[in-house]
Design an enzyme around this catalytic site. Structure first.
Site, PDB file in Angstrom:
ATOM      1  N   CYS A   1       0.848  -1.184   0.000  1.00  0.00           N
ATOM      2  CA  CYS A   1       0.000   0.000   0.000  1.00  0.00           C
ATOM      3  C   CYS A   1       0.888   1.240   0.000  1.00  0.00           C
ATOM      4  O   CYS A   1       1.900   1.276   0.718  1.00  0.00           O
ATOM      5  CB  CYS A   1      -0.886  -0.026   1.239  1.00  0.00           C
TER       6      CYS A   1
ATOM      7  N   GLU B   1      -9.081  -0.925  -2.236  1.00  0.00           N
ATOM      8  CA  GLU B   1      -9.399   0.512  -2.270  1.00  0.00           C
ATOM      9  C   GLU B   1     -10.692   0.821  -1.508  1.00  0.00           C
ATOM     10  O   GLU B   1     -10.774   1.834  -0.821  1.00  0.00           O
ATOM     11  CB  GLU B   1      -9.476   1.011  -3.718  1.00  0.00           C
TER      12      GLU B   1
ATOM     13  N   HIS C   1     -10.095   1.217   2.036  1.00  0.00           N
ATOM     14  CA  HIS C   1      -9.549   2.518   2.441  1.00  0.00           C
ATOM     15  C   HIS C   1     -10.657   3.509   2.805  1.00  0.00           C
ATOM     16  O   HIS C   1     -10.496   4.314   3.718  1.00  0.00           O
ATOM     17  CB  HIS C   1      -8.695   3.123   1.316  1.00  0.00           C
TER      18      HIS C   1
HETATM   19 CO    CO Z   1      -3.670   1.019  -0.087  1.00  0.00          CO
END
Ligand code: CO
Length: 198
Positions: free
Chosen positions: A126, A170, A173
């Site tokens: 990441c 994603e 996140h």
């Molecule tokens: Co990431």
């Protein structure tokens, strides 16, 4: 000037200095949905995020700009607690050619997923995590994602394989989740039978 205004300035190109790292509370917050219709600023943000991913995958540009290569970026990584993600999967690699996906998703949501799970053989990394965290990151093998596209149109897409993994990383996140949250520290490479390694 706000963070968003700075990021979308005409001359600005998103770079590693714009990306916040683990420890920053924005990465652990539940991001807010964007309101519709999409504003010009949010559309520009999406373009800049996609441009960053493309730059990061171009060896010359990446070296000149000091970028780590990435296939996905979520707005919270830019310290923007909003539900926007970008994914750019290259088509140069013959192994994943048929899985090409390059898109910005506003308010993405997983509306269905397989019982079967999958994980990447090499684990995950990441741009907001400056260390390697070894271990299998088990995710849904297939999923259906619903989102608003750059034209403000609701899209429903079925994903599998690598692109399904990237989109789940994603979407995590925007829910304050980081990839290593899925790794069992006691047994990082132990898998159930229903997990396919890809
Ligand atoms: Co990431």
């Amino acid at each position: 000037m706000s963070t968003l205004e700075k990021l979308i300035e005409e001359k600005h190109q998103i770079n590693m200095a714009d990306i916040i790292r683990e420890g920053n509370p924005t990465l652990r917050a539940i991001a807010e949905p964007v309101s519709l219709p999409l504003t010009e600023d949010l559309l520009k943000l999406g373009e800049k995020m996609l441009e960053f991913l493309k730059n990061s995958q171009d060896p010359e540009i990446a070296e000149a700009m000091g970028l780590r290569g990435g296939v996905g970026l979520a707005a919270p990584q830019l310290d923007l607690p909003i539900r926007v993600i970008a994914v750019h999967l290259p088509d140069e690699n013959p192994e994943i050619a048929e899985l090409k996906l390059s898109t910005v998703m506003y308010n993405p949501r997983i509306i269905a997923h397989s019982v079967q799970s999958a994980c990447l053989a090499d684990g995950e990394g990441c741009l907001s995590v400056d260390r390697e965290v070894p271990g299998y990151v088990v995710r849904h093998a297939r999923l259906t994602v619903k989102y608003i596209d750059r034209d403000g149109i609701e899209q429903i897409k079925k994903l599998r394989g690598y692109e399904a993994i990237v989109v789940q990383h994603e979407i995590d996140h925007i829910n304050g989740v980081l990839f290593f949250d899925h790794i069992n520290p006691q047994a990082p490479f132990t898998l159930d039978e229903n997990v396919t390694i890809i």
